[in-house]
Motif scaffolding. Structure first.
Motif, PDB file in Angstrom:
ATOM      1  N   TYR A   5     110.002  37.752  38.252  1.00 57.37           N
ATOM      2  CA  TYR A   5     109.809  36.938  37.568  1.00 57.37           C
ATOM      3  C   TYR A   5     111.833  37.271  37.708  1.00 57.37           C
ATOM      4  CZ  TYR A   5     111.347  33.424  33.907  1.00 57.37           C
ATOM      5  OH  TYR A   5     111.567  32.329  33.248  1.00 57.37           O
ATOM      6  N   THR A   6     112.153  38.607  37.530  1.00 59.79           N
ATOM      7  CA  THR A   6     113.538  38.715  37.719  1.00 59.79           C
ATOM      8  C   THR A   6     113.817  38.429  38.937  1.00 59.79           C
ATOM      9  OG1 THR A   6     113.433  40.401  36.236  1.00 59.79           O
ATOM     10  CG2 THR A   6     115.159  40.263  37.869  1.00 59.79           C
ATOM     11  N   ILE A   7     113.565  38.794  40.003  1.00 57.43           N
ATOM     12  CA  ILE A   7     113.541  38.678  41.589  1.00 57.43           C
ATOM     13  C   ILE A   7     113.601  36.787  41.702  1.00 57.43           C
ATOM     14  CG2 ILE A   7     113.068  38.735  43.810  1.00 57.43           C
ATOM     15  CD1 ILE A   7     112.659  41.691  43.025  1.00 57.43           C
ATOM     16  N   LEU A   8     113.039  36.393  41.065  1.00 53.70           N
ATOM     17  CA  LEU A   8     112.700  34.761  41.479  1.00 53.70           C
ATOM     18  C   LEU A   8     113.967  34.020  40.552  1.00 53.70           C
ATOM     19  CD1 LEU A   8     108.653  34.313  41.211  1.00 53.70           C
ATOM     20  CD2 LEU A   8     109.980  34.026  42.633  1.00 53.70           C
ATOM     21  N   LEU A   9     113.964  34.257  40.153  1.00 51.93           N
ATOM     22  CA  LEU A   9     115.265  33.818  38.925  1.00 51.93           C
ATOM     23  C   LEU A   9     116.612  34.811  40.125  1.00 51.93           C
ATOM     24  CD1 LEU A   9     114.825  34.662  35.665  1.00 51.93           C
ATOM     25  CD2 LEU A   9     114.629  32.272  36.782  1.00 51.93           C
ATOM     26  N   LEU A  10     116.871  35.952  40.901  1.00 50.59           N
ATOM     27  CA  LEU A  10     117.540  35.508  41.308  1.00 50.59           C
ATOM     28  C   LEU A  10     117.788  34.999  42.662  1.00 50.59           C
ATOM     29  CD1 LEU A  10     118.050  39.516  41.266  1.00 50.59           C
ATOM     30  CD2 LEU A  10     119.717  38.535  40.033  1.00 50.59           C
ATOM     31  N   ILE A  11     116.296  34.696  42.934  1.00 54.40           N
ATOM     32  CA  ILE A  11     117.399  33.494  44.106  1.00 54.40           C
ATOM     33  C   ILE A  11     117.285  32.906  43.726  1.00 54.40           C
ATOM     34  CG2 ILE A  11     115.236  32.928  46.072  1.00 54.40           C
ATOM     35  CD1 ILE A  11     113.249  35.660  45.811  1.00 54.40           C
ATOM     36  N   MET A  12     116.433  32.103  43.089  1.00 51.69           N
ATOM     37  CA  MET A  12     117.505  29.899  42.702  1.00 51.69           C
ATOM     38  C   MET A  12     118.443  30.728  41.884  1.00 51.69           C
ATOM     39  SD  MET A  12     113.641  28.897  39.900  1.00 51.69           S
ATOM     40  CE  MET A  12     114.986  28.733  39.327  1.00 51.69           C
ATOM     41  N   SER A  13     118.725  31.238  41.766  1.00 46.28           N
ATOM     42  CA  SER A  13     120.677  31.721  41.311  1.00 46.28           C
ATOM     43  C   SER A  13     121.394  31.345  42.459  1.00 46.28           C
ATOM     44  CB  SER A  13     120.738  32.668  39.972  1.00 46.28           C
ATOM     45  OG  SER A  13     121.031  34.147  40.808  1.00 46.28           O
ATOM     46  N   ASN A  14     120.946  32.609  43.790  1.00 43.20           N
ATOM     47  CA  ASN A  14     121.536  32.787  44.624  1.00 43.20           C
ATOM     48  C   ASN A  14     121.472  30.940  45.293  1.00 43.20           C
ATOM     49  OD1 ASN A  14     123.202  35.247  45.273  1.00 43.20           O
ATOM     50  ND2 ASN A  14     121.248  35.763  44.005  1.00 43.20           N
ATOM     51  N   ILE A  15     120.829  29.831  45.756  1.00 49.92           N
ATOM     52  CA  ILE A  15     120.232  29.159  45.973  1.00 49.92           C
ATOM     53  C   ILE A  15     121.473  28.213  45.841  1.00 49.92           C
ATOM     54  CG2 ILE A  15     118.757  27.210  46.788  1.00 49.92           C
ATOM     55  CD1 ILE A  15     116.647  29.333  46.365  1.00 49.92           C
ATOM     56  N   PHE A  16     121.667  28.050  43.963  1.00 50.83           N
ATOM     57  CA  PHE A  16     122.397  27.356  43.941  1.00 50.83           C
ATOM     58  C   PHE A  16     124.202  28.296  44.052  1.00 50.83           C
ATOM     59  CE2 PHE A  16     119.668  25.986  40.288  1.00 50.83           C
ATOM     60  CZ  PHE A  16     119.379  25.156  40.638  1.00 50.83           C
ATOM     61  N   THR A  18     124.648  29.684  46.545  1.00 53.86           N
ATOM     62  CA  THR A  18     125.861  29.269  48.308  1.00 53.86           C
ATOM     63  C   THR A  18     125.623  28.107  48.145  1.00 53.86           C
ATOM     64  OG1 THR A  18     123.860  31.438  48.362  1.00 53.86           O
ATOM     65  CG2 THR A  18     124.244  29.936  50.532  1.00 53.86           C
ATOM     66  N   PHE A  19     125.170  27.017  47.666  1.00 47.60           N
ATOM     67  CA  PHE A  19     125.662  25.437  47.598  1.00 47.60           C
ATOM     68  C   PHE A  19     126.948  25.574  46.972  1.00 47.60           C
ATOM     69  CE2 PHE A  19     121.247  24.841  49.248  1.00 47.60           C
ATOM     70  CZ  PHE A  19     121.454  23.717  50.207  1.00 47.60           C
ATOM     71  N   ALA A  20     127.018  26.049  45.850  1.00 49.41           N
ATOM     72  CA  ALA A  20     128.480  26.135  45.316  1.00 49.41           C
ATOM     73  C   ALA A  20     129.353  26.358  46.426  1.00 49.41           C
ATOM     74  CB  ALA A  20     128.266  26.931  44.228  1.00 49.41           C
TER      75      ALA A  20
END
Length: 122
Positions: A5-16, A18-20
């Motif tokens: 769960y932690t790693i999936l959230l880290l992936i999601m946060s990094n997608i956001f 990177t776009f920012a």
């Protein structure tokens, strides 16, 4: 389960994130975005970064061993850095066709993966 769960959230946060940080470099190609001032671009990036924080903070809270998670602060940070590079690499190769993944980039990434190994080594 908390580790996944932690790693999936880290992936999601990094997608956001990177776009920012880098998305506006691609968005300038679109008419609706091309005439924006730097201030508007910054505000737009902050809006995207808000969603990054909405998943990064829970990822760290859930993942941190002090809160019952599986990772030390050191481990969380190194995981986050590797996830950042993987997400950034995918984003760059998909969105910026002129960019090339070179041997020196791969060698640098290998050293970062080695950092993960050494940080996790007891």
């Amino acid at each position: 389960m908390k580790a996944t769960y932690t790693i999936l959230l880290l992936i999601m946060s990094n997608i956001f994130m990177t776009f920012a940080w880098y998305g506006h470099l691609k968005f300038k190609e679109y008419n609706w975005f091309s005439n924006w001032s730097l201030f508007k671009v910054i505000l737009f990036s902050w809006l995207i970064a808000f969603f990054e924080y909405m998943v990064m903070v829970p990822a760290n809270k859930i993942g941190f061993e002090g809160n019952g998670g599986p990772f030390s602060l050191w481990q969380l940070k190194v995981i986050q850095e590797v996830v950042t590079l993987v997400v950034f690499t995918g984003f760059t190769l998909l969105m910026f066709k002129g960019e090339v993944l070179r041997t020196n980039h791969v060698i640098g990434f290998v050293f970062l993966v080695l950092a993960v190994y050494f940080i996790f080594k007891k």
